[in-house]
Scaffold this motif. Structure first.
Motif, PDB file in Angstrom:
ATOM      1  N   TYR A 114       3.490   0.967  11.615  1.00 34.10           N
ATOM      2  CA  TYR A 114       4.485  -0.099  11.577  1.00 34.10           C
ATOM      3  C   TYR A 114       4.287  -0.906  10.298  1.00 34.10           C
ATOM      4  O   TYR A 114       3.150  -1.123   9.864  1.00 34.10           O
ATOM      5  N   ASN A 115       5.390  -1.320   9.691  1.00 35.66           N
ATOM      6  CA  ASN A 115       5.303  -2.194   8.528  1.00 35.66           C
ATOM      7  C   ASN A 115       5.271  -3.643   8.992  1.00 35.66           C
ATOM      8  O   ASN A 115       6.277  -4.179   9.461  1.00 35.66           O
ATOM      9  N   TYR A 116       4.108  -4.282   8.858  1.00 39.75           N
ATOM     10  CA  TYR A 116       3.960  -5.656   9.316  1.00 39.75           C
ATOM     11  C   TYR A 116       4.437  -6.683   8.290  1.00 39.75           C
ATOM     12  O   TYR A 116       4.709  -7.828   8.650  1.00 39.75           O
ATOM     13  N   MET A 117       4.534  -6.292   7.033  1.00 41.31           N
ATOM     14  CA  MET A 117       4.836  -7.263   5.993  1.00 41.31           C
ATOM     15  C   MET A 117       6.301  -7.712   6.049  1.00 41.31           C
ATOM     16  O   MET A 117       7.206  -6.905   6.273  1.00 41.31           O
ATOM     17  N   LYS A 118       6.514  -9.019   5.859  1.00 38.95           N
ATOM     18  CA  LYS A 118       7.849  -9.607   5.933  1.00 38.95           C
ATOM     19  C   LYS A 118       8.403  -9.978   4.562  1.00 38.95           C
ATOM     20  O   LYS A 118       9.582 -10.308   4.441  1.00 38.95           O
ATOM     21  N   SER A 119       7.556  -9.936   3.548  1.00 34.63           N
ATOM     22  CA  SER A 119       7.989 -10.275   2.188  1.00 34.63           C
ATOM     23  C   SER A 119       8.044  -9.007   1.344  1.00 34.63           C
ATOM     24  O   SER A 119       7.025  -8.348   1.122  1.00 34.63           O
ATOM     25  N   GLY A 120       9.247  -8.686   0.875  1.00 35.47           N
ATOM     26  CA  GLY A 120       9.392  -7.518   0.016  1.00 35.47           C
ATOM     27  C   GLY A 120       8.724  -7.707  -1.330  1.00 35.47           C
ATOM     28  O   GLY A 120       8.245  -6.741  -1.938  1.00 35.47           O
ATOM     29  N   GLN A 121       8.661  -8.954  -1.811  1.00 33.06           N
ATOM     30  CA  GLN A 121       7.988  -9.217  -3.083  1.00 33.06           C
ATOM     31  C   GLN A 121       6.479  -8.965  -2.975  1.00 33.06           C
ATOM     32  O   GLN A 121       5.875  -8.360  -3.859  1.00 33.06           O
ATOM     33  N   LEU A 122       5.885  -9.438  -1.872  1.00 32.69           N
ATOM     34  CA  LEU A 122       4.449  -9.210  -1.671  1.00 32.69           C
ATOM     35  C   LEU A 122       4.160  -7.731  -1.426  1.00 32.69           C
ATOM     36  O   LEU A 122       3.138  -7.206  -1.888  1.00 32.69           O
ATOM     37  N   LEU A 123       5.052  -7.056  -0.720  1.00 31.61           N
ATOM     38  CA  LEU A 123       4.874  -5.617  -0.496  1.00 31.61           C
ATOM     39  C   LEU A 123       4.901  -4.870  -1.825  1.00 31.61           C
ATOM     40  O   LEU A 123       4.112  -3.954  -2.054  1.00 31.61           O
ATOM     41  N   ARG A 124       5.789  -5.275  -2.733  1.00 33.38           N
ATOM     42  CA  ARG A 124       5.822  -4.664  -4.070  1.00 33.38           C
ATOM     43  C   ARG A 124       4.512  -4.900  -4.795  1.00 33.38           C
ATOM     44  O   ARG A 124       3.991  -3.997  -5.458  1.00 33.38           O
ATOM     45  N   GLN A 125       3.945  -6.099  -4.670  1.00 30.44           N
ATOM     46  CA  GLN A 125       2.651  -6.381  -5.310  1.00 30.44           C
ATOM     47  C   GLN A 125       1.554  -5.484  -4.752  1.00 30.44           C
ATOM     48  O   GLN A 125       0.705  -4.981  -5.497  1.00 30.44           O
ATOM     49  N   VAL A 126       1.567  -5.277  -3.435  1.00 26.26           N
ATOM     50  CA  VAL A 126       0.574  -4.392  -2.818  1.00 26.26           C
ATOM     51  C   VAL A 126       0.732  -2.970  -3.330  1.00 26.26           C
ATOM     52  O   VAL A 126      -0.238  -2.297  -3.698  1.00 26.26           O
ATOM     53  N   VAL A 127       1.969  -2.498  -3.361  1.00 21.56           N
ATOM     54  CA  VAL A 127       2.254  -1.136  -3.840  1.00 21.56           C
ATOM     55  C   VAL A 127       1.773  -0.961  -5.283  1.00 21.56           C
ATOM     56  O   VAL A 127       1.176   0.061  -5.641  1.00 21.56           O
ATOM     57  N   ASN A 128       2.020  -1.955  -6.122  1.00 22.91           N
ATOM     58  CA  ASN A 128       1.593  -1.867  -7.518  1.00 22.91           C
ATOM     59  C   ASN A 128       0.070  -1.805  -7.635  1.00 22.91           C
ATOM     60  O   ASN A 128      -0.468  -1.143  -8.526  1.00 22.91           O
ATOM     61  N   LYS A 129      -0.638  -2.520  -6.751  1.00 18.98           N
ATOM     62  CA  LYS A 129      -2.102  -2.451  -6.747  1.00 18.98           C
ATOM     63  C   LYS A 129      -2.582  -1.058  -6.348  1.00 18.98           C
ATOM     64  O   LYS A 129      -3.509  -0.511  -6.957  1.00 18.98           O
ATOM     65  N   ILE A 130      -1.950  -0.481  -5.344  1.00 20.45           N
ATOM     66  CA  ILE A 130      -2.345   0.854  -4.883  1.00 20.45           C
ATOM     67  C   ILE A 130      -2.121   1.888  -5.972  1.00 20.45           C
ATOM     68  O   ILE A 130      -2.869   2.866  -6.086  1.00 20.45           O
ATOM     69  N   ASN A 131      -1.117   1.663  -6.810  1.00 24.59           N
ATOM     70  CA  ASN A 131      -0.851   2.596  -7.902  1.00 24.59           C
ATOM     71  C   ASN A 131      -1.991   2.671  -8.913  1.00 24.59           C
ATOM     72  O   ASN A 131      -2.044   3.592  -9.732  1.00 24.59           O
ATOM     73  N   GLN A 132      -2.911   1.709  -8.865  1.00 19.50           N
ATOM     74  CA  GLN A 132      -4.045   1.729  -9.787  1.00 19.50           C
ATOM     75  C   GLN A 132      -5.107   2.752  -9.397  1.00 19.50           C
ATOM     76  O   GLN A 132      -6.004   3.051 -10.175  1.00 19.50           O
ATOM     77  N   VAL A 133      -5.008   3.298  -8.176  1.00 18.51           N
ATOM     78  CA  VAL A 133      -6.020   4.232  -7.684  1.00 18.51           C
ATOM     79  C   VAL A 133      -5.538   5.659  -7.863  1.00 18.51           C
ATOM     80  O   VAL A 133      -4.427   6.009  -7.462  1.00 18.51           O
TER      81      VAL A 133
END
Length: 213
Positions: A114-133
């Motif tokens: 389930y996607n718990y996040m309610k902010s699309g902007q914060l979700l984008r920030q998380v996704v960008n961090k994961i792209n570093q791995v």
């Protein structure tokens, strides 16, 4: 250690989101996000090494096509895509009876996700961090497994559930004592995060035998 730093920064971002409440939800959120990144990294490697390889994930929903661009979709468009398109598509993947059908793995992962996040902007920030791995990098994969164990250990429910994570010094020592040789197979029936397997692969035995969970 890039993975440890990345995961900690992701947790800090998630704490700003009103939809994510506590470590259990953060781990659940991290699981499906990292899963999609991991399988996409694997897919790109397999597409080079295997002529007939096809990803189990439809092209539109592959990580590289919606998440890899740091300037890609964000805000409400990101939430609409994840909640209304990505999750329904992966939960409803049609699988075959063929052994090793990777679509079954994807569907099983998303069955209870389930996607718990309610902010699309914060979700984008998380996704960008994961792209570093880079999960095709052996060291980064190993460090991620270690940090994931630490996240689970931090949960109060981990001990009550009877979970135990063997320290890396112990797994390395056991692999050295077992001293596997070419032609032998290492079998870890309680694989968990793959501590014994990664100790084998990362150690002196790399490339000398097959490892199976």
């Amino acid at each position: 250690m890039i993975v440890r730093t990345t995961v900690k920064s992701i947790q800090d971002i998630m704490r700003q989101d009103v939809g994510v409440d506590g470590d259990a939800q953060r781990i659940s959120q991290l699981t499906w996000l990292f899963f999609l990144k991991i399988i996409d990294d694997q897919d790109q490697e397999l597409e080079i090494t295997r002529d007939d390889y096809r990803s189990p994930i439809p092209e539109r929903f592959q990580w590289r096509n919606w998440a890899a661009d740091p300037e890609g979709i964000t805000g409400q468009a990101m939430l609409d895509f994840v909640n209304d398109e990505l999750f329904p598509a992966l939960k409803g993947l049609q699988v075959s009876a063929k052994p090793g059908d990777r679509r079954r793995v994807v569907r099983d992962v998303f069955e209870d996700a389930y996607n718990y996040m309610k902010s699309g902007q914060l979700l984008r920030q998380v996704v960008n961090k994961i792209n570093q791995v880079d999960f095709n990098n052996l060291d980064e994969r190993r460090h991620f497994g270690e940090f994931y164990e630490q996240l689970l250990n931090d949960l109060q429910s981990a001990g009550n559930a009877g979970e135990y994570y063997t320290p890396r010094a112990v797994t390395s020592f056991m692999v050295q004592m077992i001293d596997p040789h070419p032609g032998e197979t290492l079998f870890d029936p309680a694989c968990g995060t793959g501590g014994f397997l990664t100790s084998l692969i990362h150690g002196d035995a790399v490339g000398r035998l097959s490892a199976r969970a």
